[in-house]
Design an enzyme around this catalytic site. Structure first.
Site, PDB file in Angstrom:
ATOM      1  N   LYS A   1       0.759  -1.195  -0.057  1.00 39.01           N
ATOM      2  CA  LYS A   1      -0.176   0.020  -0.200  1.00 39.01           C
ATOM      3  C   LYS A   1       0.888   1.269  -0.214  1.00 39.01           C
ATOM      4  O   LYS A   1       1.866   1.221  -0.397  1.00 39.01           O
ATOM      5  CB  LYS A   1      -1.244  -0.018   1.226  1.00 39.01           C
TER       6      LYS A   1
ATOM      7  N   HIS B   1      -8.858  -3.024  -5.943  1.00 38.34           N
ATOM      8  CA  HIS B   1      -8.814  -3.138  -4.620  1.00 38.34           C
ATOM      9  C   HIS B   1      -9.749  -2.194  -3.829  1.00 38.34           C
ATOM     10  O   HIS B   1     -10.424  -1.423  -4.273  1.00 38.34           O
ATOM     11  CB  HIS B   1      -7.388  -2.569  -4.027  1.00 38.34           C
TER      12      HIS B   1
ATOM     13  N   GLU C   1      -9.910  -0.592  -1.542  1.00 35.75           N
ATOM     14  CA  GLU C   1      -9.620   1.039  -1.146  1.00 35.75           C
ATOM     15  C   GLU C   1      -9.692   2.072  -2.623  1.00 35.75           C
ATOM     16  O   GLU C   1     -10.190   3.070  -2.444  1.00 35.75           O
ATOM     17  CB  GLU C   1      -8.205   0.980  -0.554  1.00 35.75           C
TER      18      GLU C   1
ATOM     19  N   GLU D   1     -11.834 -10.028  -1.030  1.00 38.89           N
ATOM     20  CA  GLU D   1     -11.393  -9.004   0.064  1.00 38.89           C
ATOM     21  C   GLU D   1     -12.747  -9.025   0.927  1.00 38.89           C
ATOM     22  O   GLU D   1     -13.646  -8.284   0.488  1.00 38.89           O
ATOM     23  CB  GLU D   1     -10.891  -7.823  -0.274  1.00 38.89           C
TER      24      GLU D   1
ATOM     25  N   GLY E   1      -7.611  -4.595   8.044  1.00 38.23           N
ATOM     26  CA  GLY E   1      -7.260  -3.576   8.894  1.00 38.23           C
ATOM     27  C   GLY E   1      -8.058  -3.253  10.264  1.00 38.23           C
ATOM     28  O   GLY E   1      -7.746  -2.427  10.961  1.00 38.23           O
TER      29      GLY E   1
ATOM     30  N   SER F   1      -6.895  -9.693   6.147  1.00 35.98           N
ATOM     31  CA  SER F   1      -6.104  -9.638   7.602  1.00 35.98           C
ATOM     32  C   SER F   1      -5.442 -10.908   7.606  1.00 35.98           C
ATOM     33  O   SER F   1      -5.411 -11.900   8.639  1.00 35.98           O
ATOM     34  CB  SER F   1      -6.971  -9.573   8.878  1.00 35.98           C
TER      35      SER F   1
END
Length: 253
Positions: free
Chosen positions: A11, A97, A99, A169, A175, A215
């Site tokens: 990242k 992704h 994000e 994901e 996170g 994670s």
């Protein structure tokens, strides 16, 4: 056996010096990989060339970009094109992704365009999909991820699909310290594979690597990777700690 993949996603972390040290610490462990095992370092754009020079002589070790533009070239200041990545001999690229979807409003269509550019240039996309907490709590995660696959992937031929890696994901587990149970991970990975089998064939579904991206840590990797439909992990925080990522590599089937 399908490729089993340990993919690091750094990242927007680490200075150049810190990144060099992390890569050195991992590579100095001289972890041996089997023929079907692959290790990928998803590093920030400024570090791509140096990282690639470090791993390009190693068997089954590669570097990935963390993103690419959905435009081939032109007046798009600050963007990085697929052809630029290819000119550096980068072989993988993470797209879609969570994000990027959440913070930069990337759509399934844009991700589909990136996918086409990458495959057209001979790069392998690591295509991310997954649901947020609200969808998981509503119990509609299967429909949610199926829509992501349909709108971004299912225009591909079966031959092109062979060059795609999927990373699931669970956004609610990224996170947060939460991790899907092995049963949850296996269930959604098996569902993704069944959707691909329905669209293409069981042979196509059985050949595609599906990584878990929520994670993954040194202490849960082996259990997660033991699931029959989990083919490794897309690893965030734990990939920034050399000893942890080394253990994750060793946990591959």
């Amino acid at each position: 056996m399908r490729q089993q993949i340990a993919a690091a996603n750094w990242k927007m972390n680490l200075t150049y010096v810190e990144g060099q040290q992390l890569l050195k610490d991992i590579l100095d462990e001289n972890v041996e990989t089997s023929e079907h095992q692959v290790v990928i370092f998803g590093v920030p754009f400024p570090y791509l060339m140096t990282a690639n020079e470090k791993v390009n002589t190693l068997k089954n070790f590669y570097v990935a970009a963390q993103n690419c533009s959905n435009k081939k070239s032109g007046a798009y200041t600050g963007e990085v094109s697929v052809d630029m990545l290819k000119s550096l001999n980068i072989q993988y690229c993470i797209i879609g992704h969570s994000e990027r979807r959440e913070y930069f409003n990337e759509t399934n269509l844009e991700i589909s365009e990136k996918l086409d550019l990458l495959l057209g240039a001979g790069l392998k996309p690591i295509f991310c999909c997954g649901e947020p907490l609200s969808i998981r709590e509503a119990g509609t995660q299967n429909e949610y991820v199926e829509k992501q696959l349909k709108e971004s992937l299912f225009h591909l031929s079966a031959e092109d699909l062979k060059n795609v890696v999927i990373a699931y994901e669970p956004i609610w587990a990224i996170g947060t310290g939460k991790t899907a149970t092995t049963e949850q991970a296996q269930e959604i990975h098996a569902y993704l594979r069944s959707v691909i089998a329905k669209q293409y064939s069981q042979e196509a579904a059985d050949g595609i690597s599906i990584l878990y991206g929520g994670s993954v840590k040194a202490n849960n990797a082996k259990e997660l990777f033991s699931c029959p439909d989990v083919d490794g992990g897309l690893v965030g925080g734990a990939s920034l700690v050399a000893v942890d990522f080394v253990e994750i590599i060793k946990a591959l089937k």
